[in-house]
Design an enzyme around this catalytic site. Structure first.
Site, short mmCIF file in Angstrom:
data_model
loop_
_atom_site.label_atom_id
_atom_site.label_comp_id
_atom_site.label_asym_id
_atom_site.label_seq_id
_atom_site.Cartn_x
_atom_site.Cartn_y
_atom_site.Cartn_z
N ARG A 70 64.17 75.46 -29.68
CA ARG A 70 64.79 74.33 -30.43
C ARG A 70 65.05 74.71 -31.89
O ARG A 70 66.05 74.33 -32.48
CB ARG A 70 63.88 73.10 -30.35
CG ARG A 70 63.86 72.48 -28.96
CD ARG A 70 62.96 71.26 -28.92
NE ARG A 70 63.35 70.25 -29.89
CZ ARG A 70 62.52 69.35 -30.42
NH1 ARG A 70 61.25 69.34 -30.08
NH2 ARG A 70 62.96 68.46 -31.28
N ASN A 102 64.05 62.59 -37.25
CA ASN A 102 64.48 63.94 -36.87
C ASN A 102 63.61 65.00 -37.53
O ASN A 102 63.12 64.82 -38.63
CB ASN A 102 65.94 64.15 -37.26
CG ASN A 102 66.86 63.29 -36.43
OD1 ASN A 102 66.41 62.68 -35.47
ND2 ASN A 102 68.12 63.22 -36.81
N VAL A 103 63.50 66.09 -36.81
CA VAL A 103 62.67 67.19 -37.30
C VAL A 103 63.54 68.41 -37.58
O VAL A 103 63.03 69.49 -37.90
CB VAL A 103 61.59 67.54 -36.25
CG1 VAL A 103 60.67 66.35 -36.02
CG2 VAL A 103 62.20 67.98 -34.91
N HIS A 119 58.44 62.30 -38.42
CA HIS A 119 57.90 63.06 -37.31
C HIS A 119 57.68 64.54 -37.62
O HIS A 119 57.48 65.34 -36.71
CB HIS A 119 58.81 62.91 -36.07
CG HIS A 119 58.77 61.53 -35.49
ND1 HIS A 119 59.67 61.07 -34.57
CD2 HIS A 119 57.91 60.50 -35.72
CE1 HIS A 119 59.38 59.81 -34.25
NE2 HIS A 119 58.33 59.45 -34.94
N CYS A 130 42.26 75.08 -40.27
CA CYS A 130 42.12 74.79 -41.71
C CYS A 130 43.27 73.90 -42.23
O CYS A 130 43.29 73.56 -43.41
CB CYS A 130 42.02 76.08 -42.52
SG CYS A 130 43.58 76.98 -42.70
N SER A 191 67.28 55.48 -30.33
CA SER A 191 67.20 54.63 -29.15
C SER A 191 66.19 53.51 -29.37
O SER A 191 66.11 52.58 -28.58
CB SER A 191 66.77 55.46 -27.94
OG SER A 191 65.48 55.98 -28.17
P1 NAD Z 1 66.64 59.52 -28.56
O1 NAD Z 1 66.99 60.83 -27.96
O2 NAD Z 1 65.67 58.67 -27.87
O3 NAD Z 1 67.94 58.61 -28.78
C1 NAD Z 1 69.07 59.05 -29.41
C2 NAD Z 1 70.02 57.87 -29.61
O4 NAD Z 1 71.18 58.35 -30.27
C3 NAD Z 1 70.48 57.20 -28.32
O5 NAD Z 1 70.31 55.80 -28.44
C4 NAD Z 1 71.98 57.56 -28.24
O6 NAD Z 1 72.74 56.52 -27.67
C5 NAD Z 1 72.33 57.76 -29.70
N1 NAD Z 1 73.45 58.67 -29.96
C6 NAD Z 1 73.87 59.73 -29.24
N2 NAD Z 1 74.93 60.33 -29.84
C7 NAD Z 1 75.18 59.63 -30.98
C8 NAD Z 1 76.13 59.76 -32.03
N3 NAD Z 1 77.04 60.75 -32.05
N4 NAD Z 1 76.08 58.85 -33.05
C9 NAD Z 1 75.18 57.86 -33.05
N5 NAD Z 1 74.26 57.69 -32.08
C10 NAD Z 1 74.25 58.57 -31.07
O7 NAD Z 1 66.19 59.87 -30.04
P2 NAD Z 1 65.28 59.12 -31.08
O8 NAD Z 1 65.39 57.66 -30.94
O9 NAD Z 1 65.54 59.76 -32.37
O10 NAD Z 1 63.77 59.46 -30.66
C11 NAD Z 1 63.30 60.47 -29.90
C12 NAD Z 1 62.35 61.41 -30.58
O11 NAD Z 1 62.89 62.67 -30.42
C13 NAD Z 1 62.11 61.29 -32.04
O12 NAD Z 1 60.74 61.23 -32.18
C14 NAD Z 1 62.64 62.57 -32.69
O13 NAD Z 1 61.64 63.09 -33.54
C15 NAD Z 1 62.80 63.51 -31.56
N6 NAD Z 1 64.00 64.35 -31.53
C16 NAD Z 1 64.52 64.86 -32.67
C17 NAD Z 1 65.67 65.62 -32.64
C18 NAD Z 1 66.22 66.20 -33.93
O14 NAD Z 1 65.45 66.43 -34.86
N7 NAD Z 1 67.53 66.40 -34.03
C19 NAD Z 1 66.32 65.87 -31.43
C20 NAD Z 1 65.77 65.33 -30.26
C21 NAD Z 1 64.62 64.56 -30.33
ZN ZN Z 2 43.86 78.44 -40.94
#
Ligand code: NAD
Ligand code: ZN
EC number: 2.3.1.286
Length: 251
Positions: A70, A102-103, A119, A130, A191
């Site tokens: 990732r 997002n991370v 996150h 540590c 979501s």
């Molecule tokens: P999720 O995957 O649950 O949901 C993503 C949402 O984005 C959905 O509702 C979808 O309909 C919407 N979406 C898709 N394409 C889009 C666009 N172009 N514009 C606007 N909306 C769009 O993600 P979440 O709710 O962020 O939570 C899931 C967990 O996953 C979080 O804890 C996050 O830390 C982690 N995560 C992070 C990343 C990253 O850092 N990019 C990627 C995947 C998951």
């Molecule tokens: Zn250490």
């Protein structure tokens, strides 16, 4: 076609606090898959099977391999117009805060300051013993597989809040405060399945903010929003910018 009615545009222009809450969807157009969308699986594992303390305990090598894969995707990706619009807004107005789930590091790369990464960040690791933190690329941990602490030689883990883990209390308190004080909350690409970010949006709305959601799908939050735009954030956010600041280009 206009997206926002006059009263909402006025609320946005006059707001002294605006909060953007973003999730995986905002980075989708940069080529980073969301967890639940297409491409969210890796070797047939679901994120919920890998992003947990027990998965790491059972097979740290597997979990690191997934994060290494990732991290490489995130490193190659570029911020899209959604990230860039928020960064520009923050440059223009001090009162605009950004809280992300997002991370992937794309918000800071787009130039966003005062950013809360609820996150964690995929480019950071921390020692399981540590707690020392390391930057995986800058500190020379850019290899695949297990990584060990430079101080105490214990195993490093991704500096990420996994399913079932506690949030950083300081970041959380700051996020509640920002949401309570805001007059406008944008909920972008999340979501709202994770309860803390969803509660943050609800807190803002309960305290008088108008909610604006940008997501191609409806979510649990949609009924509480004043506006829902079912489009891509990389397209809708620049359009909203143009309506709010008709005389200012995004370039
Ligand atoms: P999720 O995957 O649950 O949901 C993503 C949402 O984005 C959905 O509702 C979808 O309909 C919407 N979406 C898709 N394409 C889009 C666009 N172009 N514009 C606007 N909306 C769009 O993600 P979440 O709710 O962020 O939570 C899931 C967990 O996953 C979080 O804890 C996050 O830390 C982690 N995560 C992070 C990343 C990253 O850092 N990019 C990627 C995947 C998951
Ligand atoms: Zn250490």
């Amino acid at each position: 076609m206009e997206l926002l009615p006059k009263d909402s545009l006025e609320t946005i222009r006059n707001a002294d606090k605006i909060v953007f809450l973003t999730g995986a969807g905002i980075s989708n157009e940069s080529g980073i898959p969301t967890f639940r969308g297409e491409g969210g699986l890796w070797k047939n594992f679901r994120a919920e099977d890998l992003a947990t303390p027990s998965a790491f305990q059972k097979d740290p090598n597997l979990v690191w391999e997934w994060y290494d894969w990732r991290r490489e995707i995130c490193q190659k990706a570029k911020p899209n117009p959604g990230h860039l619009t928020i960064a520009k807004w923050q440059k223009k107005m001090k009162s605009v805060s950004l809280i992300t789930q997002n991370v992937d590091g794309l918000h800071p790369r787009a130039g966003s300051h005062s950013l809360i990464e609820l996150h964690g960040n995929i480019f950071r690791a921390r020692c399981t013993k540590c707690s020392e933190k390391f930057h995986l690329v800058n500190d020379g941990f850019d290899h695949s597989g297990l990584k060990y602490c430079k101080h105490c030689e214990s195993l490093l883990r991704p500096d990420i809040v996994w399913f079932g883990e506690e949030y950083d209390q300081t970041l959380l308190t700051k996020s509640w405060e920002l949401c309570k004080q805001s007059q406008v909350v944008f909920v972008v690409g999340t979501s709202a399945n994770v309860s803390v970010p969803a509660n943050l949006a609800h807190t803002a709305i309960r305290n008088g903010a108008i909610g604006i959601e940008i997501n191609p799908d409806e979510t649990n939050l949609t009924p509480s929003m004043k506006h829902h735009f079912d489009g891509k954030s990389g397209e809708v956010l620049p359009q909203i910018w143009k309506e709010v600041f008709p005389n200012e280009s995004l370039e």
